[in-house]
Design a protein around this motif. Structure first.
Motif, PDB file in Angstrom:
ATOM      1  N   LEU A   1      10.345  18.596 -16.143  1.00  0.00           N
ATOM      2  CA  LEU A   1       9.631  18.110 -14.973  1.00  0.00           C
ATOM      3  C   LEU A   1      10.640  17.488 -14.014  1.00  0.00           C
ATOM      4  CD1 LEU A   1       6.805  17.272 -13.671  1.00  0.00           C
ATOM      5  CD2 LEU A   1       7.161  15.094 -14.823  1.00  0.00           C
ATOM      6  N   LEU A   2      10.569  17.865 -12.760  1.00  0.00           N
ATOM      7  CA  LEU A   2      11.443  17.302 -11.744  1.00  0.00           C
ATOM      8  C   LEU A   2      10.642  16.342 -10.875  1.00  0.00           C
ATOM      9  CD1 LEU A   2      13.685  20.228 -10.454  1.00  0.00           C
ATOM     10  CD2 LEU A   2      14.303  18.375 -11.989  1.00  0.00           C
ATOM     11  N   LEU A   3      11.141  15.104 -10.748  1.00  0.00           N
ATOM     12  CA  LEU A   3      10.507  14.098  -9.900  1.00  0.00           C
ATOM     13  C   LEU A   3      11.606  13.339  -9.172  1.00  0.00           C
ATOM     14  CD1 LEU A   3       7.959  12.565  -8.984  1.00  0.00           C
ATOM     15  CD2 LEU A   3       8.283  11.041 -10.944  1.00  0.00           C
ATOM     16  N   HIS A   4      11.568  13.413  -7.847  1.00  0.00           N
ATOM     17  CA  HIS A   4      12.577  12.742  -7.008  1.00  0.00           C
ATOM     18  C   HIS A   4      13.990  13.191  -7.380  1.00  0.00           C
ATOM     19  CE1 HIS A   4       9.415   9.266  -6.789  1.00  0.00           C
ATOM     20  NE2 HIS A   4       9.085  10.306  -6.023  1.00  0.00           N
ATOM     21  N   GLY A   5      14.122  14.465  -7.750  1.00  0.00           N
ATOM     22  CA  GLY A   5      15.433  15.015  -8.045  1.00  0.00           C
ATOM     23  C   GLY A   5      15.939  14.762  -9.451  1.00  0.00           C
ATOM     24  N   ARG A   6      15.151  14.079 -10.277  1.00  0.00           N
ATOM     25  CA  ARG A   6      15.579  13.790 -11.647  1.00  0.00           C
ATOM     26  C   ARG A   6      14.760  14.613 -12.631  1.00  0.00           C
ATOM     27  NH1 ARG A   6      15.200   8.458  -9.500  1.00  0.00           N
ATOM     28  NH2 ARG A   6      17.226   7.434  -9.256  1.00  0.00           N
ATOM     29  N   PRO A   7      15.408  15.168 -13.667  1.00  0.00           N
ATOM     30  CA  PRO A   7      14.678  15.952 -14.670  1.00  0.00           C
ATOM     31  C   PRO A   7      14.143  15.068 -15.793  1.00  0.00           C
ATOM     32  CG  PRO A   7      17.033  16.154 -15.035  1.00  0.00           C
ATOM     33  CD  PRO A   7      16.873  15.266 -13.836  1.00  0.00           C
TER      34      PRO A   7
ATOM     35  N   ALA B   1       0.820  -1.203   0.000  1.00  0.00           N
ATOM     36  CA  ALA B   1       0.000   0.000   0.000  1.00  0.00           C
ATOM     37  C   ALA B   1       0.857   1.256   0.000  1.00  0.00           C
ATOM     38  CB  ALA B   1      -0.926   0.003   1.208  1.00  0.00           C
ATOM     39  N   ALA B   2       2.031   1.208   0.617  1.00  0.00           N
ATOM     40  CA  ALA B   2       2.914   2.373   0.681  1.00  0.00           C
ATOM     41  C   ALA B   2       3.718   2.577  -0.593  1.00  0.00           C
ATOM     42  CB  ALA B   2       3.858   2.244   1.873  1.00  0.00           C
ATOM     43  N   GLY B   3       3.736   1.568  -1.463  1.00  0.00           N
ATOM     44  CA  GLY B   3       4.446   1.710  -2.725  1.00  0.00           C
ATOM     45  C   GLY B   3       5.820   1.084  -2.740  1.00  0.00           C
ATOM     46  N   PHE B   4       6.154   0.294  -1.738  1.00  0.00           N
ATOM     47  CA  PHE B   4       7.492  -0.298  -1.656  1.00  0.00           C
ATOM     48  C   PHE B   4       7.535  -1.720  -2.192  1.00  0.00           C
ATOM     49  CE2 PHE B   4       7.647   3.211   1.267  1.00  0.00           C
ATOM     50  CZ  PHE B   4       8.923   3.721   1.085  1.00  0.00           C
TER      51      PHE B   4
ATOM     52  N   ALA C   1       8.865  -1.045  -7.600  1.00  0.00           N
ATOM     53  CA  ALA C   1       8.753  -0.581  -6.213  1.00  0.00           C
ATOM     54  C   ALA C   1       9.447   0.767  -6.066  1.00  0.00           C
ATOM     55  CB  ALA C   1       9.377  -1.603  -5.273  1.00  0.00           C
ATOM     56  N   TYR C   2       8.970   1.555  -5.137  1.00  0.00           N
ATOM     57  CA  TYR C   2       9.618   2.832  -4.837  1.00  0.00           C
ATOM     58  C   TYR C   2      10.899   2.552  -4.070  1.00  0.00           C
ATOM     59  CZ  TYR C   2      10.362   7.477  -2.851  1.00  0.00           C
ATOM     60  OH  TYR C   2      10.904   8.676  -2.473  1.00  0.00           O
ATOM     61  N   GLU C   3      11.981   3.188  -4.496  1.00  0.00           N
ATOM     62  CA  GLU C   3      13.285   2.911  -3.890  1.00  0.00           C
ATOM     63  C   GLU C   3      13.862   4.098  -3.145  1.00  0.00           C
ATOM     64  OE1 GLU C   3      15.755   1.583  -7.059  1.00  0.00           O
ATOM     65  OE2 GLU C   3      14.738  -0.365  -7.260  1.00  0.00           O
TER      66      GLU C   3
ATOM     67  N   GLY D   1      -9.784   7.878  -9.293  1.00  0.00           N
ATOM     68  CA  GLY D   1     -10.430   6.810 -10.052  1.00  0.00           C
ATOM     69  C   GLY D   1     -10.092   5.420  -9.575  1.00  0.00           C
ATOM     70  N   GLY D   2      -9.388   5.322  -8.461  1.00  0.00           N
ATOM     71  CA  GLY D   2      -9.098   4.010  -7.885  1.00  0.00           C
ATOM     72  C   GLY D   2      -7.753   3.415  -8.240  1.00  0.00           C
ATOM     73  N   ALA D   3      -6.810   4.224  -8.672  1.00  0.00           N
ATOM     74  CA  ALA D   3      -5.483   3.696  -9.009  1.00  0.00           C
ATOM     75  C   ALA D   3      -4.840   3.042  -7.793  1.00  0.00           C
ATOM     76  CB  ALA D   3      -4.594   4.824  -9.529  1.00  0.00           C
ATOM     77  N   GLU D   4      -4.271   1.886  -7.992  1.00  0.00           N
ATOM     78  CA  GLU D   4      -3.603   1.156  -6.918  1.00  0.00           C
ATOM     79  C   GLU D   4      -2.113   1.467  -6.853  1.00  0.00           C
ATOM     80  OE1 GLU D   4      -4.402  -2.972  -7.462  1.00  0.00           O
ATOM     81  OE2 GLU D   4      -6.542  -2.674  -7.811  1.00  0.00           O
ATOM     82  N   ALA D   5      -1.535   1.805  -7.967  1.00  0.00           N
ATOM     83  CA  ALA D   5      -0.112   2.150  -8.048  1.00  0.00           C
ATOM     84  C   ALA D   5       0.081   3.008  -9.282  1.00  0.00           C
ATOM     85  CB  ALA D   5       0.753   0.901  -8.117  1.00  0.00           C
ATOM     86  N   MET D   6       1.133   3.817  -9.276  1.00  0.00           N
ATOM     87  CA  MET D   6       1.314   4.777 -10.378  1.00  0.00           C
ATOM     88  C   MET D   6       2.788   5.056 -10.617  1.00  0.00           C
ATOM     89  SD  MET D   6      -0.426   8.576 -10.703  1.00  0.00           S
ATOM     90  CE  MET D   6      -1.907   7.919  -9.927  1.00  0.00           C
ATOM     91  N   THR D   7       3.098   5.342 -11.873  1.00  0.00           N
ATOM     92  CA  THR D   7       4.446   5.788 -12.240  1.00  0.00           C
ATOM     93  C   THR D   7       4.325   7.015 -13.133  1.00  0.00           C
ATOM     94  OG1 THR D   7       4.562   4.395 -14.234  1.00  0.00           O
ATOM     95  CG2 THR D   7       5.409   3.457 -12.163  1.00  0.00           C
ATOM     96  N   ILE D   8       5.324   7.872 -13.049  1.00  0.00           N
ATOM     97  CA  ILE D   8       5.486   8.992 -13.978  1.00  0.00           C
ATOM     98  C   ILE D   8       6.843   8.820 -14.633  1.00  0.00           C
ATOM     99  CG2 ILE D   8       5.634  11.490 -14.242  1.00  0.00           C
ATOM    100  CD1 ILE D   8       3.929  11.813 -11.770  1.00  0.00           C
ATOM    101  N   MET D   9       6.825   8.679 -15.944  1.00  0.00           N
ATOM    102  CA  MET D   9       8.059   8.432 -16.697  1.00  0.00           C
ATOM    103  C   MET D   9       8.783   7.189 -16.159  1.00  0.00           C
ATOM    104  SD  MET D   9       7.816  10.845 -18.874  1.00  0.00           S
ATOM    105  CE  MET D   9       9.401  10.962 -19.708  1.00  0.00           C
ATOM    106  N   GLY D  10       8.001   6.180 -15.752  1.00  0.00           N
ATOM    107  CA  GLY D  10       8.568   4.935 -15.246  1.00  0.00           C
ATOM    108  C   GLY D  10       9.032   5.001 -13.815  1.00  0.00           C
ATOM    109  N   GLU D  11       8.906   6.163 -13.170  1.00  0.00           N
ATOM    110  CA  GLU D  11       9.340   6.359 -11.781  1.00  0.00           C
ATOM    111  C   GLU D  11       8.138   6.193 -10.856  1.00  0.00           C
ATOM    112  OE1 GLU D  11      12.381   7.499  -8.919  1.00  0.00           O
ATOM    113  OE2 GLU D  11      12.546   7.119 -11.074  1.00  0.00           O
ATOM    114  N   ARG D  12       8.234   5.274  -9.903  1.00  0.00           N
ATOM    115  CA  ARG D  12       7.123   5.025  -8.994  1.00  0.00           C
ATOM    116  C   ARG D  12       6.867   6.241  -8.114  1.00  0.00           C
ATOM    117  NH1 ARG D  12       5.005   0.206  -6.739  1.00  0.00           N
ATOM    118  NH2 ARG D  12       3.107   0.755  -5.581  1.00  0.00           N
ATOM    119  N   VAL D  13       5.619   6.619  -8.009  1.00  0.00           N
ATOM    120  CA  VAL D  13       5.246   7.744  -7.162  1.00  0.00           C
ATOM    121  C   VAL D  13       4.424   7.232  -5.991  1.00  0.00           C
ATOM    122  CG1 VAL D  13       5.295   9.432  -9.028  1.00  0.00           C
ATOM    123  CG2 VAL D  13       3.177   8.221  -8.546  1.00  0.00           C
TER     124      VAL D  13
END
Length: 267
Positions: free
Chosen positions: A195-201, A119-122, A253-255, A170-182
């Protein structure tokens, strides 16, 4: 206070005071007469220098170059930090696992934490889902549509956030942006054209993939006011928007770190 008495002596006194005053006033004027032109000349030189610099150097482009360099430098720092942290995390995990074999309370806490990892994304997940594609308005001729400003042709932070929020709704259970788990603590930031996500452009086109019921998530996107605004801009300026149903998609998994400094229960 002395009493005023008319006569030649009093008029002579008045005349003397006026003459002294007239003598004193010119003594102050030369300073102002010289100082004011000097200040005006200095101000004119400053304005001229500023105008010349602005005409010779594209200040906006210069700031964009500095911003691009800063983003690249920060991305390199993040990559270096991750390379340094990864072996330390592996060492901590190995020591914790070894300790859990001989310590019942540690083992119990590990089991309790494992129940919430998914549930936490790990934990990595796999299943059906939906992918949303967002892209800038690309015009080979370089001509903007009538009435369009440069910002109207770009995907912005609020556009990405509107899609993300609608997918969660809409009920998403897990999600990624540009392949990066959020996860719940992930922040989507736009700095300039990236776009900056987790320090990566990341640069457009942007892909947002969510695992869940594709129909329910598509309905949530259609009902989102933020997504509707983007659709209107897409029709007016040629921005890219597309939904793709995924029969079987995997999200990693989120790392990153799970440190949460503050939180608020929604009402």
């Amino acid at each position: 206070m002395s009493e005023y008495s008319p006569g030649p002596a009093s008029w002579r006194n008045v005349y003397g005071h006026l003459r002294q005053a007239l003598r004193r006033r010119p003594a102050r004027r030369p300073g102002w007469a010289v100082g004011v032109p000097v200040i005006a000349l200095a101000a004119g030189l400053l304005f001229t220098t500023s105008a010349t610099s602005a005409s010779d150097v594209p200040l906006r482009e210069d700031r964009q170059l500095q911003l691009a360099d800063l983003i690249e430098e920060r991305a390199n720092r993040v990559a270096a930090a991750e390379a340094e942290v990864a072996p330390l995390e592996a060492e901590v995990a190995a020591l914790t696992e070894a300790l859990a074999g001989a310590d019942a309370p540690v083992l119990a806490e590990q089991d309790r934490a494992a129940e919430h990892r998914e549930a936490a994304g790990f934990s990595a997940l796999r299943g059906p889902g939906l992918t949303v594609h967002l892209d800038d308005a690309l015009r080979p001729d370089g001509v903007r549509p009538p009435g369009a400003e440069p910002d109207d042709l770009l995907v912005h932070q609020e556009d990405v956030q509107a899609v993300v929020n609608a997918l969660w709704a809409g009920g998403a259970e897990a999600m990624t942006i540009m392949g990066e788990r959020v996860i719940a603590t992930s922040a989507v930031l736009c700095v300039g054209p990236v776009l900056l996500l987790h320090g990566r452009p990341y640069s457009p086109p942007y892909e947002i993939t969510a695992i869940g019921d594709p129909a329910a998530m598509s309905d949530a996107l259609a009902g989102s006011s933020g997504v509707q605004v983007f659709w209107e801009a897409a029709d007016a300026y040629g921005l890219g928007y597309r939904e793709s149903v995924e029969e079987d998609v995997s999200v990693p998994a989120y790392e990153g770190t799970s440190t949460l400094r503050s939180g608020q229960v929604p009402r």
